[in-house]
Design a protein around this motif. Sequence first.
Motif, PDB file in Angstrom:
ATOM      1  N   LEU A 415      -1.052  15.294  -7.185  1.00 54.84           N
ATOM      2  CA  LEU A 415      -0.157  15.356  -6.027  1.00 54.84           C
ATOM      3  C   LEU A 415      -0.544  14.315  -4.985  1.00 54.84           C
ATOM      4  N   HIS A 416      -1.792  13.904  -4.990  1.00 55.57           N
ATOM      5  CA  HIS A 416      -2.247  12.942  -4.002  1.00 55.57           C
ATOM      6  C   HIS A 416      -1.655  11.555  -4.219  1.00 55.57           C
ATOM      7  N   ILE A 417      -1.183  11.265  -5.424  1.00 55.79           N
ATOM      8  CA  ILE A 417      -0.657   9.917  -5.685  1.00 55.79           C
ATOM      9  C   ILE A 417       0.807   9.789  -5.310  1.00 55.79           C
ATOM     10  N   LEU A 418       1.426  10.861  -4.812  1.00 53.50           N
ATOM     11  CA  LEU A 418       2.829  10.763  -4.415  1.00 53.50           C
ATOM     12  C   LEU A 418       2.973   9.804  -3.242  1.00 53.50           C
ATOM     13  N   PRO A 419       4.070   9.065  -3.182  1.00 49.90           N
ATOM     14  CA  PRO A 419       4.284   8.157  -2.050  1.00 49.90           C
ATOM     15  C   PRO A 419       4.372   8.932  -0.749  1.00 49.90           C
ATOM     16  N   VAL A 420       3.588   8.501   0.209  1.00 52.99           N
ATOM     17  CA  VAL A 420       3.558   9.148   1.517  1.00 52.99           C
ATOM     18  C   VAL A 420       3.975   8.121   2.553  1.00 52.99           C
ATOM     19  N   VAL A 421       4.833   8.526   3.447  1.00 53.81           N
ATOM     20  CA  VAL A 421       5.300   7.618   4.497  1.00 53.81           C
ATOM     21  C   VAL A 421       4.328   7.689   5.672  1.00 53.81           C
ATOM     22  N   SER A 422       3.716   6.569   5.985  1.00 50.25           N
ATOM     23  CA  SER A 422       2.790   6.507   7.113  1.00 50.25           C
ATOM     24  C   SER A 422       3.491   5.823   8.277  1.00 50.25           C
ATOM     25  N   VAL A 423       3.449   6.452   9.415  1.00 46.17           N
ATOM     26  CA  VAL A 423       4.140   5.945  10.595  1.00 46.17           C
ATOM     27  C   VAL A 423       3.112   5.304  11.509  1.00 46.17           C
ATOM     28  N   SER A 424       3.376   4.073  11.913  1.00 39.03           N
ATOM     29  CA  SER A 424       2.470   3.346  12.803  1.00 39.03           C
ATOM     30  C   SER A 424       3.181   3.060  14.112  1.00 39.03           C
ATOM     31  N   LEU A 425       2.453   3.230  15.173  1.00 41.97           N
ATOM     32  CA  LEU A 425       3.014   2.978  16.499  1.00 41.97           C
ATOM     33  C   LEU A 425       2.339   1.743  17.078  1.00 41.97           C
ATOM     34  N   GLY A 426       3.125   0.842  17.630  1.00 39.89           N
ATOM     35  CA  GLY A 426       2.539  -0.352  18.235  1.00 39.89           C
ATOM     36  C   GLY A 426       3.360  -0.818  19.409  1.00 39.89           C
ATOM     37  N   LEU A 427       2.688  -1.360  20.399  1.00 41.78           N
ATOM     38  CA  LEU A 427       3.353  -1.904  21.573  1.00 41.78           C
ATOM     39  C   LEU A 427       3.343  -3.426  21.461  1.00 41.78           C
ATOM     40  N   SER A 428       4.484  -3.986  21.105  1.00 42.24           N
ATOM     41  CA  SER A 428       4.578  -5.437  20.988  1.00 42.24           C
ATOM     42  C   SER A 428       5.886  -5.884  21.626  1.00 42.24           C
ATOM     43  N   GLY A 429       5.811  -6.903  22.406  1.00 43.87           N
ATOM     44  CA  GLY A 429       7.018  -7.427  23.045  1.00 43.87           C
ATOM     45  C   GLY A 429       7.557  -6.520  24.117  1.00 43.87           C
TER      46      GLY A 429
END
Length: 906
Positions: A415-429
Amino acid sequence: MFESLIGLAVIVALLFMAVRQQKRLNLVERELGALRNMVLAGVALPKAMAAENQMTRQAETPSPEAEVPDAEVSQPAATSADEETVSGPWAVAAGSHKTEPDETPPAQPARPTGRPDIETALGTRWAVWVGGIALALGGLFLVKYTIEAGIFGPGVRLTLAGLFGLLLAGVGEFIRRTGFKVPVQGVAGAYIPAILTAAGAFTLFGAVYAAHGVYGFVGPTAAFALLGLIGIATLAAALVHGQALAGIGLLGSLATPMLVSSQSPNAWALFGYIAIVLAATGAVARIRSWNFLMAAAFVGSGLWMLAYLMQAPLPDFTVIVFIAAVTLVVLAFVWLGRHDFGSQPVGAFDVPSVAVAVFIALSALALFIYPPFAATGGVLSGVVLIVAMLAVAFYRPMAMPLLYGAGIAATLAFLHILPVVSVSLGLSGGYLEMGGVATVGSDPAMKYAGLVLGLVFVAAGFWTARRDIARPLASVSWTGWGVAVPLVILTTLWIAFGNIDRDFFYAAIALLLTAVFVAGAEWIARAEQPPLSGGLAVSAALAGAGLTSLLFIHMAFGSGLTTVFAGLLAVVPALATRWRSYPVLGWLSVGSLIATICRVAFDPTIVGAAFLSTTPVFNWLLAGYGIPALAFGFSAWQLARTTGGRPRLAMEAGAALFALLIVAMLVRHAMHGGVIDDGALTLAEQAIYTLIALGAGGILIAIDMRSPSSVMRYGSLVVGVMSVASIVIQHFFWLNPLFTDEATGSIPAFNLLFLAYLLPAVAAGGLAFYARGKRPKWYSAMLALVASLLAFAYATLSVRRVFKGEFIGLWSGMEPLETYSYSALWLVLGVALLTLGVWLGSQVLRIASAALISIAVLKVFLFDMSELEGVLRALSFIGLGVVLIGIGLFYQRLLTRSARERPQPG
């Protein structure tokens, strides 16, 4: 440092004493309660029961004789339990209170076996415990004093401490060999030789550690060897001194690697030592059948294994495999070698094996999911650990927790190899960004690992399930994991590496698994007693076959065919009931029904809104809802002729549901130009749904009358109630053109009012008439009342349409002639309802007529009198009077005729 050691020793001793005293207090409370109940009941305590109570106390508090066989040999064989159980150390001498069986008066209650009183407890238990602690602390204080006073050098002090520890152990052994035996029942925990030996071991551990850690007299290798030797020797001495001493030896042995540090640690030396300690503990625990000691040893070795994985910069996986193999060998061949598996109760399992399952499963899982481990060959080592757990569980039936540990580890690893969506937050521009990146934490080695584990689980699961068919829990456990793990592996590999829309390679594997599961279920069923009874193991295998078949359909076909074939799949287990009477077959059809419902709930358009044709009726909606409806109906028909039961009722409900859905969806599709969306509901569309629901209610009643079914019976009631609720909410209030000002159409007769009110009124009235005598009276009365209200609404709104035209919104006001028309209409309707109620013998219609006429009367007196003028007001009252007098005359003649037809008394 010495103060810390002293405090630790005191805390451990106090905890140990508190636990033992709590156990004894619970025993005393139980015995006092039993004696009190017997005294209140006036029953004398027989001698046999007194002996039984004594045996119970002996079982809960092991005596030294059970732990010290040498003491038994040295003690005279003629000594009996009665000679040892006295109330105090100064009681009558042994043997003076014995009574021959034939001299015991039968009516005299036997005195309970001697329970140690407070004096005995202080003199035998507390004195020994405190004395042992005092001796151990005395040795430490003596060393501390010599250090502070500078009397001896470090070497002499350590030598004296070691000699003192050896002296304590020697004195304990001397007392044991001289024939020491606990003289009081229930004080086995105060066995003096064991206390002295434990104090000696504690002193020796402290002396060796001080020689290495404090003064540096002894190097790491020598200190490691000496501490290990003391621990193992303490374990060996526990064979004659009891389990408490074994615990001290085990604790010291496992703590030795923490006490001795090295500049160049060697993992093989560490775990070689742990393996020796584990093997020695297993041998001692097996000889004495000490479950707690064996479980503690497995926990200790497991903690060392996890600590090595977490702390080592790059652990050697062969070391992990080595210590896990030693642990499993000790469990299978040393510890469990003592069991007679044929005499074990059904469902029994070995408790220490739970610790083995937990720690080896955690280690295997870490090798799979931790990226540095997986990248350096950890996957292969994890596979080896899981397969080894399965092998031991297969060889030793009592090690059933290993099967669960292996199954859980394998499941979580994949189950660990399932695609997981990782959300990244960044302040640019100057603005906030959120991005999702699909990450696959796996490598191609997982494919080969999945292949090996899948084959092993399937083969071992079905083979062992057939072998252990007489043990239902074990059999279903092996079958369940033999099905679940391959299914999880196939699904996760397909999602991670395959084509999620359509993948024929993984579809072929799913189809092969389905065939294997069905064949395995049949193979297991032939070994059942009686054969082919379809027990839990067979049910688990067939349930797995149903899931893999659904997975095959999704992998091999597109969206539309997936829904169609998912519904058709219900026919297969229903047909199978012609040849097999397995209880699970009907539920497999229900599972197909649930899967189809989930599928259409996910995508009501069957093929996606963008691909749905705009052609009315003949589109994917017809196939996506109609074919499953036919399949569910056929399955219900087949199950009714074979197994029946609740699955048949569920399939009947599913067939009725999809029959309603197909008509409703086709109507929605046609009314919205071939688009199924969340557009606003119109009165015309709602009227069609209402007519469909009322018609479905009549169809369900007709089917129930032909083939009685509780689903059809209650389903018709539910559909009728829902139809009435929909009419009240949608037709009368929410979508009423009087409030929405919706256009009613330009055609005078066949307009929106005809569709939304008159036709539903006819349908509800017809259903009420048809349901009379077939359904409860309230059901027919409810439908008749709604039919009357619909007819009333149609007539009233039609009159307003005559005056207002296509748009009849309430805010456009009313004219005097329109107001008078309502009064005349309601009176006519009231008379019509009264006539119809008398003709049909319906009290509901007659009551509705009375209510309508009453409303007309109130309107005339309260509204027409003030709003109308001239001839309209006069005509309103004249018409009302004529109608009321006519109704009174009608009822008088009706009652006169009834009185003439009624037979006279006598």
